[in-house]
Each structure stands twice: as structure tokens, then as C-alpha cells.
Enzyme design. Structure first.
Site, PDB file in Angstrom:
ATOM      1  N   ARG A  10      -1.957 -12.080   3.648  1.00  0.00           N
ATOM      2  CA  ARG A  10      -3.329 -11.803   3.227  1.00  0.00           C
ATOM      3  C   ARG A  10      -3.518 -12.272   1.792  1.00  0.00           C
ATOM      4  NH1 ARG A  10      -7.045  -8.653   4.611  1.00  0.00           N
ATOM      5  NH2 ARG A  10      -8.103 -10.553   4.079  1.00  0.00           N
ATOM      6  N   TYR A  67       0.169  -9.846   0.540  1.00  0.00           N
ATOM      7  CA  TYR A  67       1.187  -9.202   1.375  1.00  0.00           C
ATOM      8  C   TYR A  67       1.210  -9.848   2.764  1.00  0.00           C
ATOM      9  CZ  TYR A  67      -2.841  -6.411   3.045  1.00  0.00           C
ATOM     10  OH  TYR A  67      -4.050  -6.006   3.549  1.00  0.00           O
ATOM     11  N   TYR A 122       0.838  -1.192   0.000  1.00  0.00           N
ATOM     12  CA  TYR A 122       0.000   0.000   0.000  1.00  0.00           C
ATOM     13  C   TYR A 122       0.881   1.253   0.000  1.00  0.00           C
ATOM     14  CZ  TYR A 122      -4.088  -2.750   1.386  1.00  0.00           C
ATOM     15  OH  TYR A 122      -5.116  -3.651   1.421  1.00  0.00           O
ATOM     16  N   HIS A 128     -10.439  -3.745  -1.063  1.00  0.00           N
ATOM     17  CA  HIS A 128     -11.369  -3.241  -0.055  1.00  0.00           C
ATOM     18  C   HIS A 128     -12.462  -2.425  -0.742  1.00  0.00           C
ATOM     19  CE1 HIS A 128      -8.763  -4.139   3.471  1.00  0.00           C
ATOM     20  NE2 HIS A 128      -7.790  -3.987   2.585  1.00  0.00           N
ATOM     21  N   HIS A 187      -6.725  -9.035  -2.370  1.00  0.00           N
ATOM     22  CA  HIS A 187      -8.083  -8.541  -2.106  1.00  0.00           C
ATOM     23  C   HIS A 187      -8.185  -7.072  -2.455  1.00  0.00           C
ATOM     24  CE1 HIS A 187      -5.741  -7.721   1.528  1.00  0.00           C
ATOM     25  NE2 HIS A 187      -6.486  -6.645   1.656  1.00  0.00           N
TER      26      HIS A 187
HETATM   27 FE   LIG Z   1      -5.856  -4.923   2.649  1.00  0.00          FE
END
Ligand SMILES: [Fe+2]
Length: 256
Positions: free
Chosen positions: A169, A159, A120, A174, A172
Site C-alpha cells: 500500500r 506496508y 498498525y 485514513h 496513506h
Molecule cells: Fe491503511
């Protein structure tokens, strides 16, 4: 309002002269606020019984969304910088629906996601995957009269995080949905088919019902795939009822 979301549906209750919608909450579908395997819920979950605050005229009538502030380019996460981001270009599309299949028009759909390397653009995300100068990872769109939304983006990478040893994770995206007012917000995550990381992900598995978990997985959509351009995935969001999407606690919408 025929054919769209009806605020004054059967089951509405009246409070202070304002008719408020009332809907049953399905049991065993949404994740528990305290899920021990998802460790940060230990500190986040409420320890006292919830108190429902009545929504009054102020919350129901404003502030409302300014649709003119959402530009068509906001729906293309690959065109927000001087160059194109690295990664597999994809189209993510679907509809926002009521339980009876009626479309929800005029809803603000916002997305945020990691880049193709799984990172991110956020100061707290410091794991050693590269940032992409051509990818911010945020987008938004207003649903049309059929409740449809459509984004162009790149497929996010998996990640690591610190929940348990070697925790990753699954890839995905959000999602946040706003209705006609800012008090009407729902948050969920979209996953991709056949991800090998589902088995060890406590967020995905905090949804105990298998069919509800599967509703968080998008469908590969060959019909919408564009030749020599992008793969496509379909992800419908159902607000309530037996086929409702799984939504998170509002305080839980950080970047995990
Ligand atoms: Fe996330």
C-alpha cells in the site's frame, strides 16, 4: 446557517413531513463496489440492488456529536504517550467544503494510520515491522468556522498486504468525516505526492478517473511547514460536485 452547510438546499425532498436533502451522485468518480483487482471486494460488495432507506427525524436529529468530548490534544498524534513517536513529524491540514466552496463547520474529522514503519497497532497486523510504543495512530478534530482541521502526526510508512504478489500500500492516512449526526459519514484516504507505489495499488486505482485519483493526493505545503519542527501537507475534502473527494463504501473502512 448562512455560509455553512445548508441541509435544506434546493433539491431537497419531503418525506413524512421531514425535508430531506437530495444530491446527484457523480458518475464514474467513486470506485465500483466490486473491483476485481481489489480482491476482498469480491466478498464485500452487495450482490442485490441497493435499497435506499429514508432517513427520518430520529436519524437526522440524533444522536449528535458531543463536541466537548473532543479534546485539543486529540489532534496531536505525536503527544499521546510519554515519549515522541519515531518518524518524520508532519502537519496535515485542510478544509472540509461544500461543492460551492462553503465551509462545513462542526464536522468531526477522524484519522487513523500506520506508524513510520508501516504497521498498525492492531491484532490483525502481524507483519514484521516494529510497533512504536509512543504511537497509537488515531486522532480526531472538529472543523472550525472556516471548515478547517489540522493534525500533527508522523508520516506513515508503506506496508505489504496479501492482495497480489509483492503488494504494497502507498503511504496513506485514513479519514472519516461525520456531519451533524452519526448517519452522515464519509470515508476516504489521503496519499502523499510522488509515491512510487501508486502504479500497483488496486485501491488507489479503483478510482478510474485520473483527476479524481489526484484529488486523493495531498499537496506539499511549504508555507505551513514549520522551521526546525515539521513538514506540512494540505488536503482539502470536498463533499460533492465536480471536484468531490473520492469516498469509500462505508463497509470498506478497515485498515487496508
Ligand atoms: Fe491503511
Amino acid at each position: 446557517m448562512t455560509g455553512t452547510h445548508d441541509l435544506f438546499a434546493p433539491g431537497a425532498i419531503t418525506r413524512g413531513g421531514v425535508v430531506l436533502p437530495s444530491f446527484p451522485v457523480p458518475q464514474g468518480v467513486h470506485p465500483a463496489l466490486d473491483t476485481p483487482e481489489y480482491q476482498s471486494t469480491k466478498l464485500r460488495h452487495p450482490t442485490e440492488p441497493l435499497v435506499l432507506l429514508p432517513q427520518r427525524l430520529g436519524e437526522l436529529t440524533g444522536p449528535v456529536l458531543g463536541e466537548d468530548r473532543v479534546r485539543p490534544s486529540d489532534a496531536d498524534l505525536t503527544a499521546q504517550h510519554s515519549g515522541e513517536p519515531i518518524g518524520q513529524r508532519i502537519i496535515v491540514h485542510g478544509r472540509v467544503l461544500e461543492e460551492d466552496g462553503r465551509p462545513l463547520r462542526g464536522a468531526l474529522v477522524e484519522v487513523w494510520q500506520a506508524n513510520a514503519g508501516g504497521r498498525y497497532r492492531h491484532q490483525w497486523d502481524q507483519w514484521p515491522a516494529p510497533l512504536d510504543p509512543n504511537f497509537s495512530g488515531v486522532g480526531r478534530v472538529i472543523t472550525d468556522n472556516d471548515g478547517r482541521y489540522r493534525f500533527t502526526t508522523i508520516k506513515p510508512g508503506a506496508y505489504p498486504w496479501r492482495n497480489h504478489p509483492n503488494a504494497w500500500r502507498p503511504a496513506h492516512i485514513h479519514f472519516s468525516l461525520f456531519g451533524r449526526a452519526f448517519t452522515q459519514r464519509l470515508v476516504t484516504q489521503m496519499y502523499f505526492p510522488d509515491d512510487p507505489l501508486f502504479f500497483q495499488d488496486p485501491i488507489y486505482n479503483s478510482v478510474r478517473d485520473e483527476k479524481a485519483r489526484e484529488r486523493m493526493i495531498s499537496r506539499f505545503d511549504y508555507e505551513q511547514t514549520e522551521d526546525h519542527w515539521a513538514l506540512a501537507f494540505e488536503f482539502d475534502i470536498v463533499l460533492r460536485g465536480d471536484n468531490a473527494s473520492v469516498f469509500e463504501d462505508e463497509e470498506d473502512d478497515d485498515d487496508e
